[in-house]
Design a protein around this motif. Structure first.
Motif, PDB file in Angstrom:
ATOM      1  N   HIS A  50      -0.798  27.323  28.861  1.00  0.00           N
ATOM      2  CA  HIS A  50       0.099  27.740  29.944  1.00  0.00           C
ATOM      3  C   HIS A  50       1.509  27.184  29.734  1.00  0.00           C
ATOM      4  O   HIS A  50       2.451  27.932  29.541  1.00  0.00           O
ATOM      5  CB  HIS A  50      -0.481  27.285  31.285  1.00  0.00           C
ATOM      6  N   GLN A  51       1.627  25.857  29.748  1.00  0.00           N
ATOM      7  CA  GLN A  51       2.910  25.226  29.479  1.00  0.00           C
ATOM      8  C   GLN A  51       2.650  23.937  28.721  1.00  0.00           C
ATOM      9  O   GLN A  51       1.543  23.435  28.702  1.00  0.00           O
ATOM     10  CB  GLN A  51       3.677  24.951  30.775  1.00  0.00           C
ATOM     11  N   ASP A  52       3.713  23.393  28.132  1.00  0.00           N
ATOM     12  CA  ASP A  52       3.555  22.257  27.235  1.00  0.00           C
ATOM     13  C   ASP A  52       3.002  21.015  27.945  1.00  0.00           C
ATOM     14  O   ASP A  52       3.719  20.350  28.686  1.00  0.00           O
ATOM     15  CB  ASP A  52       4.927  21.939  26.606  1.00  0.00           C
ATOM     16  N   ALA A  56      -5.401  16.171  25.894  1.00  0.00           N
ATOM     17  CA  ALA A  56      -6.013  14.853  25.682  1.00  0.00           C
ATOM     18  C   ALA A  56      -5.681  13.911  26.840  1.00  0.00           C
ATOM     19  O   ALA A  56      -6.394  12.952  27.092  1.00  0.00           O
ATOM     20  CB  ALA A  56      -5.547  14.253  24.360  1.00  0.00           C
ATOM     21  N   ASP A  57      -4.594  14.206  27.556  1.00  0.00           N
ATOM     22  CA  ASP A  57      -4.232  13.430  28.744  1.00  0.00           C
ATOM     23  C   ASP A  57      -4.961  13.926  29.988  1.00  0.00           C
ATOM     24  O   ASP A  57      -4.757  13.399  31.079  1.00  0.00           O
ATOM     25  CB  ASP A  57      -2.718  13.543  29.029  1.00  0.00           C
ATOM     26  N   TYR A  59      -8.105  15.449  32.570  1.00  0.00           N
ATOM     27  CA  TYR A  59      -9.252  14.850  33.237  1.00  0.00           C
ATOM     28  C   TYR A  59     -10.506  15.619  32.835  1.00  0.00           C
ATOM     29  O   TYR A  59     -10.563  16.839  32.968  1.00  0.00           O
ATOM     30  CB  TYR A  59      -9.020  14.919  34.744  1.00  0.00           C
ATOM     31  N   GLU A  66      -9.396  19.308  32.599  1.00  0.00           N
ATOM     32  CA  GLU A  66      -8.362  19.834  33.494  1.00  0.00           C
ATOM     33  C   GLU A  66      -7.000  19.383  32.989  1.00  0.00           C
ATOM     34  O   GLU A  66      -6.783  18.196  32.735  1.00  0.00           O
ATOM     35  CB  GLU A  66      -8.602  19.302  34.914  1.00  0.00           C
ATOM     36  N   PRO A  68      -3.446  18.024  32.764  1.00  0.00           N
ATOM     37  CA  PRO A  68      -2.836  17.017  33.639  1.00  0.00           C
ATOM     38  C   PRO A  68      -1.620  17.532  34.394  1.00  0.00           C
ATOM     39  O   PRO A  68      -1.199  16.936  35.378  1.00  0.00           O
ATOM     40  CB  PRO A  68      -2.415  15.905  32.666  1.00  0.00           C
ATOM     41  N   LEU A  69      -1.058  18.642  33.960  1.00  0.00           N
ATOM     42  CA  LEU A  69       0.190  19.108  34.580  1.00  0.00           C
ATOM     43  C   LEU A  69      -0.071  20.093  35.720  1.00  0.00           C
ATOM     44  O   LEU A  69       0.427  19.925  36.818  1.00  0.00           O
ATOM     45  CB  LEU A  69       1.076  19.743  33.508  1.00  0.00           C
ATOM     46  N   HIS A  70      -0.857  21.143  35.449  1.00  0.00           N
ATOM     47  CA  HIS A  70      -1.016  22.207  36.441  1.00  0.00           C
ATOM     48  C   HIS A  70      -2.460  22.538  36.770  1.00  0.00           C
ATOM     49  O   HIS A  70      -2.755  23.578  37.343  1.00  0.00           O
ATOM     50  CB  HIS A  70      -0.314  23.485  35.964  1.00  0.00           C
ATOM     51  N   ALA A  71      -3.376  21.679  36.315  1.00  0.00           N
ATOM     52  CA  ALA A  71      -4.773  21.803  36.733  1.00  0.00           C
ATOM     53  C   ALA A  71      -5.513  23.027  36.190  1.00  0.00           C
ATOM     54  O   ALA A  71      -6.571  23.378  36.698  1.00  0.00           O
ATOM     55  CB  ALA A  71      -4.894  21.749  38.256  1.00  0.00           C
ATOM     56  N   PRO A  84      -7.183  29.043  36.523  1.00  0.00           N
ATOM     57  CA  PRO A  84      -5.785  29.302  36.186  1.00  0.00           C
ATOM     58  C   PRO A  84      -4.929  28.076  36.528  1.00  0.00           C
ATOM     59  O   PRO A  84      -5.441  27.149  37.140  1.00  0.00           O
ATOM     60  CB  PRO A  84      -5.441  30.508  37.078  1.00  0.00           C
ATOM     61  N   PRO A  85      -3.641  28.050  36.222  1.00  0.00           N
ATOM     62  CA  PRO A  85      -2.787  29.165  35.810  1.00  0.00           C
ATOM     63  C   PRO A  85      -2.902  29.598  34.334  1.00  0.00           C
ATOM     64  O   PRO A  85      -2.362  30.655  34.004  1.00  0.00           O
ATOM     65  CB  PRO A  85      -1.365  28.651  36.093  1.00  0.00           C
ATOM     66  N   LYS A  87      -4.070  31.454  31.073  1.00  0.00           N
ATOM     67  CA  LYS A  87      -4.740  32.746  30.925  1.00  0.00           C
ATOM     68  C   LYS A  87      -5.485  32.832  29.602  1.00  0.00           C
ATOM     69  O   LYS A  87      -6.529  33.451  29.508  1.00  0.00           O
ATOM     70  CB  LYS A  87      -3.708  33.882  31.016  1.00  0.00           C
ATOM     71  N   PRO A 115       4.422  29.547  25.855  1.00  0.00           N
ATOM     72  CA  PRO A 115       5.742  30.089  25.528  1.00  0.00           C
ATOM     73  C   PRO A 115       6.708  28.973  25.149  1.00  0.00           C
ATOM     74  O   PRO A 115       6.726  27.918  25.787  1.00  0.00           O
ATOM     75  CB  PRO A 115       6.184  30.750  26.843  1.00  0.00           C
TER      76      PRO A 115
ATOM     77  N   ARG B  18      -7.110  35.711  44.876  1.00  0.00           N
ATOM     78  CA  ARG B  18      -8.173  35.311  43.937  1.00  0.00           C
ATOM     79  C   ARG B  18      -9.314  34.612  44.679  1.00  0.00           C
ATOM     80  O   ARG B  18     -10.485  34.861  44.415  1.00  0.00           O
ATOM     81  CB  ARG B  18      -7.604  34.363  42.882  1.00  0.00           C
ATOM     82  N   VAL B  54      12.420  30.811  27.125  1.00  0.00           N
ATOM     83  CA  VAL B  54      11.321  31.745  27.349  1.00  0.00           C
ATOM     84  C   VAL B  54      11.834  32.922  28.182  1.00  0.00           C
ATOM     85  O   VAL B  54      12.768  32.786  28.972  1.00  0.00           O
ATOM     86  CB  VAL B  54      10.106  31.084  28.061  1.00  0.00           C
ATOM     87  N   THR B  58       6.923  35.780  30.075  1.00  0.00           N
ATOM     88  CA  THR B  58       6.063  34.588  30.050  1.00  0.00           C
ATOM     89  C   THR B  58       5.817  34.033  31.447  1.00  0.00           C
ATOM     90  O   THR B  58       4.991  33.149  31.618  1.00  0.00           O
ATOM     91  CB  THR B  58       6.702  33.468  29.204  1.00  0.00           C
ATOM     92  N   ASP B  63      -3.384  37.490  35.153  1.00  0.00           N
ATOM     93  CA  ASP B  63      -4.119  37.634  33.911  1.00  0.00           C
ATOM     94  C   ASP B  63      -4.397  39.128  33.724  1.00  0.00           C
ATOM     95  O   ASP B  63      -4.992  39.761  34.604  1.00  0.00           O
ATOM     96  CB  ASP B  63      -5.442  36.851  34.031  1.00  0.00           C
ATOM     97  N   TRP B 291       4.503  23.207  44.235  1.00  0.00           N
ATOM     98  CA  TRP B 291       3.731  24.198  43.482  1.00  0.00           C
ATOM     99  C   TRP B 291       2.229  23.948  43.602  1.00  0.00           C
ATOM    100  O   TRP B 291       1.437  24.872  43.806  1.00  0.00           O
ATOM    101  CB  TRP B 291       4.176  24.117  42.016  1.00  0.00           C
ATOM    102  N   TYR B 319       1.220  16.609  45.110  1.00  0.00           N
ATOM    103  CA  TYR B 319       1.547  16.308  43.706  1.00  0.00           C
ATOM    104  C   TYR B 319       2.714  17.176  43.270  1.00  0.00           C
ATOM    105  O   TYR B 319       2.764  18.351  43.603  1.00  0.00           O
ATOM    106  CB  TYR B 319       0.332  16.603  42.818  1.00  0.00           C
ATOM    107  N   ARG B 328       9.160  13.672  31.337  1.00  0.00           N
ATOM    108  CA  ARG B 328       8.282  14.277  32.343  1.00  0.00           C
ATOM    109  C   ARG B 328       8.024  13.284  33.462  1.00  0.00           C
ATOM    110  O   ARG B 328       7.515  12.191  33.237  1.00  0.00           O
ATOM    111  CB  ARG B 328       6.964  14.720  31.711  1.00  0.00           C
ATOM    112  N   GLN B 330       6.165  12.607  37.154  1.00  0.00           N
ATOM    113  CA  GLN B 330       5.048  13.098  37.977  1.00  0.00           C
ATOM    114  C   GLN B 330       4.858  12.159  39.156  1.00  0.00           C
ATOM    115  O   GLN B 330       4.968  10.942  39.001  1.00  0.00           O
ATOM    116  CB  GLN B 330       3.752  13.147  37.149  1.00  0.00           C
ATOM    117  N   ARG B 373      -0.611  10.390  30.443  1.00  0.00           N
ATOM    118  CA  ARG B 373      -2.044  10.097  30.310  1.00  0.00           C
ATOM    119  C   ARG B 373      -2.500   9.086  31.354  1.00  0.00           C
ATOM    120  O   ARG B 373      -3.494   9.282  32.053  1.00  0.00           O
ATOM    121  CB  ARG B 373      -2.362   9.578  28.912  1.00  0.00           C
TER     122      ARG B 373
END
Lengths: 123, 394
Positions: A50-52, A56-57, A59, A66, A68-71, A84-85, A87, A115, B18, B54, B58, B63, B291, B319, B328, B330, B373
């Motif tokens: 999905h995105q970068d 390995a980080d 869960y 899962e 770590p960024l967007h589940a 998702p997100p 695909k 992307p 969904r 991008v 994208t 889906d 989000w 979150y 990054r 978080q 991590r």
């Protein structure tokens, strides 16, 4: 060495990857290697499709990781998207343990990178 | 339930659709959206999409292999909700009757009256906004960003990387105070100057100079004049709830909901940026505007709407993440409930650290800068630890 491990890359001793841990291998593209709490080993592409983000980080629960960024969730056995997100699936690589060492054979499929990302990282 | 109308066709609306199908809802599913675009992902609009890394293709959230069997009504703005008949009234006068309604109308970017009618002043919320702003990010151009929240900070970072000269104006409060607390907000704001953005804290706008419809410069109360080729107004968002006035659905800062997303009108739930769910830890209604809430709330709200509410309390904490200057960031939890913050890994000077927020001995939040991590592991522990606390902290 058996014929099965001929094509395989030696990663590290199994003792260096405890249960519940994961490591990122700096291959092109990077691969995530998981040792689950249940004692199974899995290797999938490390970058979420999905995105970068490094899986390995992520869960791990059962046979699922899962992001770590967007589940987004991926099945560690098949690489398929369970939630998702994301695909597109990640590739699954063959892992074996021989004489206490972890060996890995990279999938020959085309990776699904997010992307803006190439096998070498950011565009 | 035969017909379900989902008002809002972004992440929260799509996630609700969904969830409804996943729960076995096989009736008519109506997707109403005020934008003409199919559901797309907004976070890249201030990052990779704005940078031109991008393309629009994208951003799609759908889906191509999934089949929601939905009827899409896009480019149609909802202007009223007739709660008695549970009908959504569209701007074109059409009445869409439904048995259940999901309010997922998101938020809109706040504007400033001083800039009305000026063509080089932008806000950033939609794809069209991002396409327009992107045109201004030429090397050597001067961009003035008003507001140093997440959007302002990310656009400043993206523009800087594109060779733009950036001035970022913060308000009277330290940026991100509400989200991460004043102390850590100041640490994160330190990224701007460190990377070459001119960051002015506590800037008070006093005058605007323009020629025709083009803004030329702004004057600040301290006498400074900032010239700009383009201006981004990033002073926060407002829940898009004006259309609900008179419907009986209660709104304050967002649609007032219980912890299942149920409004006080039966058969009507609200999710995502426009919704203020009851938060058991804060002891009040809280609009996240993130989000992740738009992704996770709909499944719970749909269960409740279909008559099978989840008996468990909400397990996920607010979150959000942000990418700034290649770092990054978080955060998860409730910074406002914390009485102290501990740096538990790394150090602040390198902007690679994990900070833990505590209320007494109870962990209540986590902030990571470049420690994804560790953050991932600790976030789970935090959620488990807080899920066990059913009391209100405040």
């Amino acid at each position: 060495m058996s014929s099965e491990t001929d094509q395989m890359m030696r990663v590290c001793p199994l003792s260096q990857l405890a249960r519940g841990d994961a490591m990122r291998l700096e291959t092109r593209p990077p691969i995530a290697l998981f040792h689950t709490e249940e004692g199974e080993l899995f290797a999938i592409d490390d970058t979420c499709t999905h995105q970068d983000a490094s899986l390995a980080d992520g869960y791990v629960e059962g046979c699922e990781v899962e992001c770590p960024l967007h589940a987004s969730k991926f099945d560690l056995r098949t690489g398929k998207v369970d939630a998702p997100p994301a695909k597109l699936p990640v590739r699954v690589h063959t892992v074996e343990v021989l004489d206490g060492d972890i060996y890995l054979k990279e999938s020959e499929e085309e990776p699904n990178l997010p992307p803006g990302i190439t096998v070498d990282g950011h565009v | 339930m035969k017909t379900l109308a989902i008002v809002g066709s972004s992440l929260a609306g799509l996630s609700a659709a969904r969830a409804a199908r996943a729960e076995g809802f096989d009736g008519r599913l109506l997707m109403i959206g005020d934008e003409v675009h199919r559901p797309y992902d907004r976070p890249p609009l201030s990052k990779d999409f704005l940078a031109g890394k991008v393309g629009q293709e994208t951003l799609s959230l759908e889906d191509p292999t999934e089949d929601l069997s939905a009827e899409w009504m896009l480019g149609e703005r909802a202007v009223a909700l007739d709660a008695g008949e549970r009908a959504v009234v569209l701007a074109n006068g059409q009445r869409v009757a439904a048995d259940g309604v999901v309010i997922a109308t998101g938020s809109t970017a706040r504007t400033l009256p001083q800039f009305e009618g000026l063509e080089n002043v932008y806000t950033l919320r939609t794809l069209d906004d991002a396409v327009a702003l992107r045109e201004e990010l030429r090397p050597g151009a001067r961009l003035l960003v008003l507001g140093a929240g997440l959007i302002g900070a990310e656009v400043a970072s993206t523009a800087l990387a594109a060779g733009v000269e950036v001035t970022l104006l913060g308000g009277p409060r330290v940026p991100l105070t509400r989200s991460v607390g004043a102390h850590m907000g100041a640490v994160l704001a330190g990224l701007h100057a460190a990377h070459g953005v001119t960051f002015i804290q506590n800037a008070v706008l006093e005058s605007v100079r323009s020629e025709g419809a083009r803004l030329l410069s702004v004057g600040l109360s301290d006498g400074r004049v900032v010239e700009a080729d383009a201006v981004l107004v990033a002073v926060g968002g407002e829940a898009a709830t004006a259309w609900l006035e008179g419907s009986g659905v209660a709104t304050a800062d967002g649609v007032i909901c219980d912890d299942h997303g149920r409004t006080r009108v039966p058969g009507v739930v609200a999710v995502g940026d426009c919704a203020a769910w009851e938060d058991q830890h804060l002891g009040r209604h809280h609009r996240h505007g993130h989000w992740n809430s738009a992704l996770t709330q709909p499944a719970r709200a749909i269960k409740a709407l279909l008559g099978t509410p989840d008996p468990q309390p909400v397990a996920t904490l607010p979150y959000f993440w942000s990418d700034q200057y290649g770092i990054r960031i978080q955060f998860s939890g409730h910074a406002e409930l914390a009485d102290r913050v501990e740096i538990e890994e790394g150090d602040l000077s390198t902007h690679t650290f994990l900070a833990a927020y505590y209320r007494g001995e109870q962990p209540i939040g986590l902030l990571s800068s470049g420690q994804p991590r560790l953050f991932g592991k600790r976030r789970r522990q935090l959620e488990r630890s807080l899920a066990a606390q059913t009391f209100t902290f405040s």
